[in-house]
Design a protein around this motif. Structure first.
Motif, PDB file in Angstrom:
ATOM      1  N   UNK A   9       0.831  -1.196   0.000  1.00 46.87           N
ATOM      2  CA  UNK A   9       0.000   0.000   0.000  1.00 46.87           C
ATOM      3  C   UNK A   9       0.871   1.254   0.000  1.00 46.87           C
ATOM      4  N   UNK A  35      -1.849   3.459 -14.118  1.00 50.39           N
ATOM      5  CA  UNK A  35      -1.904   4.914 -14.088  1.00 50.39           C
ATOM      6  C   UNK A  35      -0.976   5.431 -12.982  1.00 50.39           C
ATOM      7  N   UNK A  88      -1.776   3.300  -9.739  1.00 51.33           N
ATOM      8  CA  UNK A  88      -3.061   2.606  -9.754  1.00 51.33           C
ATOM      9  C   UNK A  88      -3.100   1.616 -10.902  1.00 51.33           C
ATOM     10  N   UNK A  98     -13.950   0.139 -16.060  1.00 52.83           N
ATOM     11  CA  UNK A  98     -12.713  -0.337 -15.461  1.00 52.83           C
ATOM     12  C   UNK A  98     -12.869  -0.509 -13.957  1.00 52.83           C
ATOM     13  N   UNK A 100     -10.708  -0.354 -10.601  1.00 52.89           N
ATOM     14  CA  UNK A 100      -9.454   0.208 -10.107  1.00 52.89           C
ATOM     15  C   UNK A 100      -9.054  -0.440  -8.792  1.00 52.89           C
ATOM     16  N   UNK A 101      -7.729  -0.681  -8.628  1.00 56.70           N
ATOM     17  CA  UNK A 101      -7.196  -1.043  -7.339  1.00 56.70           C
ATOM     18  C   UNK A 101      -7.080   0.203  -6.469  1.00 56.70           C
ATOM     19  N   UNK A 102      -6.707   0.007  -5.203  1.00 54.26           N
ATOM     20  CA  UNK A 102      -6.621   1.134  -4.278  1.00 54.26           C
ATOM     21  C   UNK A 102      -5.300   1.884  -4.392  1.00 54.26           C
TER      22      UNK A 102
END
Lengths: 110, 112
Positions: A9, A35, A88, A98, A100-102
């Motif tokens: 993270x 991204x 991301x 889409x 998105x992950x965190x």
């Protein structure tokens, strides 16, 4: 529900070090996008991978799509302070938006 | 070519007030999206649109409404703002569902 888990993270490293961040899912995606988001701005696309096992290079950044199209990694060689930001990953499948992950928040210290 | 623009950049509301966020794109994209971004939560999709006159719910639609009367504009409305809606809001557009999304610079909203 399709989910993308990103790890770590948070990551803080010294300039010149190498690093890898991961994007994992139990679902298959037809494409995977990465991204980068800098403070106070919107995310900007770095790369799209669409084929299982695909590797793409963007200067010091290497992106890989897993063979089963369920995971991806981003490797940065010789990190620079300009690489600092939120990374991301986002998965595409069919006609749905889409996912998105965190994100992984990277800090490169001079 | 301005890409995606958002108005306003910052706003402070009192609980119960209403407001509208405006998103405009000049790339002739069919798809437009509204996200909110909170610390540790990533980007969460509020509503999206696959073309002029259409809208659909995303992951966190409650408390928000949207309209897409013109292809280039996508409006996000808060009818009765709550402190839980304090966030940074991003608009994005794309050619299609799996294509690159182009993001605006964001709107920072604080509800007191």
């Amino acid at each position: 529900t399709q989910l993308l888990e990103q790890s770590p993270q948070f990551l803080s490293i010294q300039e010149g070090e190498n690093l890898t961040v991961y994007c994992n899912s139990s679902s298959v995606f037809s494409s995977l996008q990465w991204y980068r988001q800098e403070p106070g701005e919107g995310p900007v696309l770095l790369v799209t991978v669409v084929t299982g096992g695909e590797v793409k290079k963007l200067k010091r950044l290497t992106f890989q799509f897993g063979d089963a199209r369920k995971d991806s990694s981003l490797h940065i060689t010789a990190a620079q302070t300009g690489d600092t930001g939120l990374y991301l990953c986002a998965g595409g499948a069919g006609n749905t938006p889409l996912v998105f992950g965190k994100g992984t928040r990277l800090s490169v210290i001079a | 070519n301005a890409g995606v623009t958002q108005t306003p950049k910052f706003r402070v509301l009192k609980t119960g007030q209403s407001m509208t966020l405006l998103c405009a794109q000049d790339m002739n994209h069919e798809y437009m999206y509204w996200y909110r971004q909170d610390p540790g939560m990533g980007l969460r999709l509020i509503h999206y649109s696959v073309g002029e006159g259409t809208t659909a719910k995303g992951e966190v639609p409650d408390g928000y409404n949207v309209s897409r009367l013109k292809k280039q504009n996508f409006l996000l409305g808060l009818e009765s703002a709550a402190p839980s809606q304090t966030s940074v809001y991003f608009c994005a557009s794309s050619y299609g569902s799996g294509y690159e999304q182009y993001f605006g610079p964001g709107t920072r909203l604080t509800v007191t």
